[in-house]
Scaffold this active site. Structure first.
Site, short mmCIF file in Angstrom:
data_model
loop_
_atom_site.label_atom_id
_atom_site.label_comp_id
_atom_site.label_asym_id
_atom_site.label_seq_id
_atom_site.Cartn_x
_atom_site.Cartn_y
_atom_site.Cartn_z
N VAL A 39 0.83 -1.21 0.00
CA VAL A 39 0.00 0.00 0.00
C VAL A 39 0.87 1.26 0.00
O VAL A 39 0.57 2.23 -0.71
CB VAL A 39 -0.97 0.00 1.21
CG1 VAL A 39 -1.90 1.20 1.14
CG2 VAL A 39 -1.79 -1.28 1.25
N LYS A 54 -6.71 -2.02 10.27
CA LYS A 54 -8.05 -2.39 10.80
C LYS A 54 -7.95 -2.87 12.24
O LYS A 54 -8.83 -2.61 13.05
CB LYS A 54 -8.74 -3.42 9.91
CG LYS A 54 -7.95 -4.68 9.71
CD LYS A 54 -8.59 -5.60 8.70
CE LYS A 54 -7.65 -6.74 8.35
NZ LYS A 54 -6.68 -6.46 7.33
N GLU A 110 -10.10 5.25 6.16
CA GLU A 110 -10.96 4.76 5.07
C GLU A 110 -10.54 3.38 4.58
O GLU A 110 -11.38 2.51 4.33
CB GLU A 110 -10.90 5.75 3.90
CG GLU A 110 -11.80 5.40 2.75
CD GLU A 110 -13.27 5.46 3.13
OE1 GLU A 110 -13.80 6.56 3.24
OE2 GLU A 110 -13.89 4.40 3.36
N GLY A 122 -11.53 -1.45 1.97
CA GLY A 122 -10.40 -1.10 1.09
C GLY A 122 -10.63 0.16 0.30
O GLY A 122 -10.68 1.26 0.85
N ILE A 156 -13.25 1.28 -1.19
CA ILE A 156 -14.63 1.82 -1.25
C ILE A 156 -14.76 2.97 -0.25
O ILE A 156 -14.52 2.78 0.94
CB ILE A 156 -15.66 0.73 -0.88
CG1 ILE A 156 -15.45 -0.52 -1.75
CG2 ILE A 156 -17.08 1.25 -1.00
CD1 ILE A 156 -16.27 -1.72 -1.30
N GLY A 163 -2.94 -14.21 -5.38
CA GLY A 163 -2.55 -13.15 -4.44
C GLY A 163 -3.72 -12.58 -3.66
O GLY A 163 -3.59 -11.56 -2.99
N ASP A 210 -11.36 -11.13 10.35
CA ASP A 210 -11.12 -9.93 9.54
C ASP A 210 -12.44 -9.19 9.29
O ASP A 210 -12.52 -7.96 9.43
CB ASP A 210 -10.46 -10.37 8.22
CG ASP A 210 -10.31 -9.23 7.23
OD1 ASP A 210 -9.29 -8.54 7.29
OD2 ASP A 210 -11.23 -9.04 6.39
N LYS A 266 -13.65 -5.33 10.62
CA LYS A 266 -14.16 -4.28 9.72
C LYS A 266 -15.59 -3.89 10.10
O LYS A 266 -15.97 -2.73 10.02
CB LYS A 266 -14.08 -4.76 8.27
CG LYS A 266 -12.64 -4.91 7.79
CD LYS A 266 -12.56 -5.69 6.50
CE LYS A 266 -11.14 -5.77 5.98
NZ LYS A 266 -11.03 -6.70 4.83
N GLY A 296 -5.84 -4.48 -2.46
CA GLY A 296 -5.01 -4.23 -3.64
C GLY A 296 -4.27 -2.93 -3.47
O GLY A 296 -4.76 -2.01 -2.79
N1 NAP Z 1 -2.53 -4.88 0.93
C1 NAP Z 1 -3.82 -4.55 0.88
O1 NAP Z 1 -4.51 -4.77 -0.11
C2 NAP Z 1 -4.47 -3.86 2.07
C3 NAP Z 1 -5.84 -3.55 2.01
C4 NAP Z 1 -6.44 -2.88 3.09
C5 NAP Z 1 -5.66 -2.56 4.19
N2 NAP Z 1 -4.34 -2.91 4.22
C6 NAP Z 1 -3.58 -2.55 5.42
O2 NAP Z 1 -2.51 -1.69 5.04
C7 NAP Z 1 -1.40 -1.87 5.92
C8 NAP Z 1 -0.17 -2.19 5.08
O3 NAP Z 1 -0.40 -3.36 4.32
P1 NAP Z 1 0.59 -3.81 3.15
O4 NAP Z 1 -0.15 -4.83 2.37
O5 NAP Z 1 1.14 -2.61 2.44
O6 NAP Z 1 1.75 -4.52 3.99
P2 NAP Z 1 3.21 -4.91 3.50
O7 NAP Z 1 3.27 -4.97 2.02
O8 NAP Z 1 3.61 -6.10 4.28
O9 NAP Z 1 4.11 -3.66 3.96
C9 NAP Z 1 4.40 -3.41 5.30
C10 NAP Z 1 5.46 -2.34 5.37
O10 NAP Z 1 5.74 -2.09 6.74
C11 NAP Z 1 7.14 -2.17 6.98
N3 NAP Z 1 7.33 -2.69 8.33
C12 NAP Z 1 6.84 -3.84 8.84
N4 NAP Z 1 7.20 -3.95 10.15
C13 NAP Z 1 7.91 -2.85 10.43
C14 NAP Z 1 8.56 -2.38 11.60
N5 NAP Z 1 8.53 -3.08 12.74
N6 NAP Z 1 9.19 -1.19 11.56
C15 NAP Z 1 9.25 -0.49 10.42
N7 NAP Z 1 8.64 -0.86 9.28
C16 NAP Z 1 7.99 -2.04 9.28
C17 NAP Z 1 7.67 -3.09 5.92
O11 NAP Z 1 9.05 -2.81 5.72
P3 NAP Z 1 9.93 -3.58 4.61
O12 NAP Z 1 9.36 -3.14 3.30
O13 NAP Z 1 11.31 -3.11 4.84
O14 NAP Z 1 9.72 -5.04 4.87
C18 NAP Z 1 6.79 -2.72 4.73
O15 NAP Z 1 7.32 -1.62 4.06
C19 NAP Z 1 -1.83 -2.98 6.88
O16 NAP Z 1 -2.40 -2.41 8.03
C20 NAP Z 1 -2.91 -3.73 6.11
O17 NAP Z 1 -3.82 -4.42 6.93
C21 NAP Z 1 -3.74 -3.54 3.20
#
Ligand code: NAP
Length: 429
Positions: A16, A106, A130, A135, A137, A188, A202, A206, A303
């Protein structure tokens, strides 16, 4: 003198976070025009600063300590895209010093939402989330602004793309649960450990976030009765189809005179419902308001770009507030005292599927178990199976949830019953 630059501290640069930086770059002029200032990311915290990323971090201080970013003097707005409980401290730190926060977390909102909103109100900052429910929406912004004063009668939602993809694939392609899960993982849509999705947790998180906005009620998500889709069999989906239903994992909030009926479980829903057309990884949130009537919010619940767009939407509002020196959210909203209808007292119809010995008298025993707790049968279908077994499908009339569960326990104990009975609620209001 209004600020011409809003300085952003970004926690996380993963799926994200990188999507957000991409939108920030590609939409730079539009963003500047709508905020009246430039958004500049000054600091980023990640786990591994040396990792290769699909985004340009030139000129940004990249470090590993989220708390240091939350406390930095050159941060006007904090965006939290790491996730999990460990982000409580940095988010609290920012709010305490009056820095507004945008998050997609969340868990944080579902568990600590009430506390964080109060903290924000006390320090004249805001917390927006939001992306944390639905996500991409924009349902929370709609609830916060256009629908702020609406009285909702119910909110019924499909909030988990993974489980919706699995159920849609089973239904459409005739694949069993394990195959559909594997397909979701290879595309994915599902995590390597999909427990949070499959268990319904989950969706419950939400739902708690949406309920706080829609019903102004602070609900601990762990207190929401929750069942997931583990154990759902292809035959259940075939039976649903036979009776004119489709199967969805629903987050349900129904307000009635006895209180708010909150629950998460798979349900048979009539095919004519708009939510029945929400398939694959899509999410849908169906609301009925006193003034507005019925509304359906539909779109992608996850996504990189859909989620990043939701984050950006919140960031634009927060940045406008920063530039104007105001906050559009009122003082911490007065929440209603929690008044809940316990699951035991909920009245619902059920679908039951039993595998029994194919011999005379078994049906009478099953009927006696149902009648014993005042559950009456609306429709029944019996098919001869193999090895002297018969499959009985029953749709009940509306009954108290506890009574149906008691009857099913009794049925499971009958010597003629060969397998744990399947029981799924029918959502048909
Ligand atoms: N992916 C989705 O579609 C989606 C949808 C809705 C909500 N979300 C929410 O958005 C948030 C991020 O999700 P994501 O999918 O982007 O996760 P992600 O791809 O796993 O990215 C997590 C990021 O956080 C960093 N990180 C993790 N632990 C850390 C720590 N202890 N200290 C510093 N940095 C740290 C990671 O660093 P590195 O890059 O160095 O590993 C990475 O850059 C979450 O709360 C998730 O629930 C995601």
């Amino acid at each position: 003198m209004p600020s011409s630059v809003v300085r952003i501290g970004l926690l996380g640069c993963g799926v994200v976070g990188q999507g957000f930086l991409r939108l920030l770059r590609e939409r730079e002029r539009l963003i500047r025009d709508s905020v009246g200032a430039t958004l500049r990311v000054t600091r980023v915290a990640v786990r591994d600063p040396a990792k290769h990323r699909e985004c340009d971090l030139t000129g940004i201080r990249v470090a590993t300590d989220p708390l240091a970013v939350a406390n930095a003097e050159d941060v006007d707005l904090l965006i939290e895209l790491i996730g999990g409980e460990s982000m409580l401290e940095p988010v609290r730190a920012a709010l305490q010093r009056g820095i507004s926060v945008v998050t997609a977390n969340k868990h944080l909102l579902a568990v600590h939402g009430g506390e964080l909103e109060r903290l924000a109100a006390d320090s004249k900052s805001t917390i927006r989330s939001e992306a944390s429910a639905g996500g991409g929406i924009p349902v929370l912004q709609a609830l916060e602004h256009g629908l702020r004063t609406e009285h909702f009668q119910f909110l019924v939602a499909i909030l988990n793309g993974t489980t919706n993809y699995i159920l849609s694939t089973m239904e459409r392609d005739g694949r069993d649960f394990a195959e559909a899960l594997q397909a979701a993982q290879s595309l994915g849509f599902a995590e390597s450990d999909p427990t949070l999705d499959l268990s319904g947790a989950d969706t419950a998180q939400k739902l708690a976030i949406l309920v706080r906005r829609a019903f102004r009620m602070d609900v601990a998500y762990g207190s929401i009765p929750t069942e997931g889709i583990i154990g759902m069999e292809l035959e259940d989906l075939r039976q649903a189809d036979r009776f004119g239903y489709t199967v969805k994992l629903l987050g349900i909030a129904l307000l009635n005179s006895e209180g708010l009926d909150l629950r998460v479980h798979p349900a048979f829903i009539p095919k004519r419902y708009l939510l029945a057309a929400v398939r694959d990884e899509f999410n849908g949130i169906y609301l009925r308001g006193e003034a507005t009537g019925s509304m359906l919010f539909y779109g992608k619940g996850a996504g990189a770009l859909p989620t990043a767009q939701a984050v950006l939407g919140d960031v634009i509002v927060a940045a406008r507030e920063f530039v104007a020196g105001v906050r559009f959210l009122g003082a911490a909203e007065k929440h209603e005292p929690e008044r809940r209808l316990p699951l035991d007292a909920v009245r619902t119809k059920y679908y039951l599927r039993l595998i029994v010995e194919d011999r005379p008298g078994v049906l009478a025993q099953v009927a006696a178990c149902l009648g014993g707790t005042n559950v009456s049968v609306a429709q029944m279908f019996q098919a001869e199976g193999i090895r002297g077994e018969a499959s009985i499908t029953i749709l009940t009339h509306e009954a108290r949830d506890r009574d149906v569960r008691e009857a099913v326990k009794g049925i499971a104990k009958l010597p003629a019953v060969r397998k744990t009975p399947r029981a799924v609620r029918i959502f048909d209001i």
